[in-house]
Enzyme design. Structure first.
Site, short mmCIF file in Angstrom:
data_model
loop_
_atom_site.label_atom_id
_atom_site.label_comp_id
_atom_site.label_asym_id
_atom_site.label_seq_id
_atom_site.Cartn_x
_atom_site.Cartn_y
_atom_site.Cartn_z
N LEU A 80 -38.93 19.21 73.20
CA LEU A 80 -37.82 19.36 72.21
C LEU A 80 -37.11 17.96 72.07
O LEU A 80 -36.09 18.00 71.32
CB LEU A 80 -36.93 20.59 72.60
CG LEU A 80 -37.60 21.88 72.49
CD1 LEU A 80 -36.44 22.97 72.95
CD2 LEU A 80 -38.15 22.29 71.28
N CYS A 81 -37.59 16.80 72.50
CA CYS A 81 -36.85 15.78 72.52
C CYS A 81 -37.27 15.14 71.07
O CYS A 81 -38.35 15.10 70.55
CB CYS A 81 -37.44 14.62 73.61
SG CYS A 81 -36.42 13.22 73.83
N HIS A 82 -36.18 14.49 70.34
CA HIS A 82 -36.29 13.91 69.09
C HIS A 82 -36.79 12.47 69.20
O HIS A 82 -36.64 11.75 69.95
CB HIS A 82 -34.99 13.75 68.43
CG HIS A 82 -34.37 14.98 67.93
ND1 HIS A 82 -33.68 15.70 68.82
CD2 HIS A 82 -34.37 15.63 66.89
CE1 HIS A 82 -33.02 16.74 68.13
NE2 HIS A 82 -33.59 16.88 67.05
N MET A 116 -32.73 11.36 77.82
CA MET A 116 -34.15 11.35 78.17
C MET A 116 -35.27 10.68 78.24
O MET A 116 -36.18 10.35 79.26
CB MET A 116 -34.59 12.56 77.58
CG MET A 116 -34.00 13.94 77.21
SD MET A 116 -33.63 14.55 78.93
CE MET A 116 -35.70 14.96 79.69
N GLU A 117 -35.01 9.31 77.55
CA GLU A 117 -35.71 8.40 77.33
C GLU A 117 -35.58 7.35 78.70
O GLU A 117 -36.37 6.79 79.28
CB GLU A 117 -35.49 7.40 76.34
CG GLU A 117 -36.15 7.87 74.86
CD GLU A 117 -35.23 9.06 74.43
OE1 GLU A 117 -35.72 9.51 73.46
OE2 GLU A 117 -34.13 9.59 74.95
N ASP A 131 -48.92 4.25 91.64
CA ASP A 131 -50.56 4.17 91.33
C ASP A 131 -50.79 2.81 91.94
O ASP A 131 -51.81 2.76 92.50
CB ASP A 131 -50.66 4.22 89.86
CG ASP A 131 -52.27 4.04 89.56
OD1 ASP A 131 -53.01 4.77 90.20
OD2 ASP A 131 -52.36 3.32 88.69
#
Length: 162
Positions: A80-82, A116-117, A131
């Site tokens: 739901l992130c724009h 969120m970013e 990794d």
């Protein structure tokens, strides 16, 4: 439909279905968010990072680029992130005795924030680092990913108090 949906939650419709909030009426403004996290590592992996002797190559450079890519791809990962224009990303990785501390600041001039970013940036950087060093430390732990502060937008500035 009103800005709030079911039970006042903005990301739910009146019937309780998930939805993406409409931000088209909001004003664009300069916004930023900073997040941090850690990758806890065995002493051998820390030593290899400090000495530039990670067998796969420059682990910190790979982690930094992974973080930047993560910030740019956040809407592909968080449903739901724009999708917004990411205008700047700074990723700082500091090798410490217990592992690597990651700090990321993401900036935009858009209609919604970049928390969120910033979180995705830190997480992607941590995964890129894991990794690169997993052969040296298969027990590496990604830890303490959190938003530290954000600026701009309707709700204004915020800084973590604890």
């Amino acid at each position: 439909m009103s800005e709030s949906g079911s039970a006042g939650f903005t990301h739910l419709t009146e019937s309780g279905d998930a939805r993406m909030v409409d931000v088209s009426a909001k004003e664009s403004s300069a916004r930023s968010a900073t997040a941090t996290g850690r990758v806890l590592l065995a002493p051998e992996a820390v030593s290899a990072l400090r000495d530039g002797e990670v067998p796969k190559g420059d682990a910190l450079a790979v982690a930094r680029v992974a973080g930047i890519q993560g910030a740019k791809r956040t809407p592909d990962l968080v449903p739901l992130c724009h999708p917004i224009a990411v205008h700047g990303v700074d990723v700082d990785l500091q090798v410490r005795d217990e592992g690597v501390h990651i700090s990321a600041t993401v900036r935009t001039a858009d209609r919604t924030g970049v928390e969120m970013e910033a979180l995705t940036c830190v997480t992607a950087a941590a995964l890129g680092l894991v990794d690169m060093v997993k052969a040296l430390d298969p027990q590496a732990v990604v830890s303490d990913v959190r938003v530290e502060e954000k600026t701009g937008g309707k709700s204004g500035d915020w800084r973590r108090s604890r």
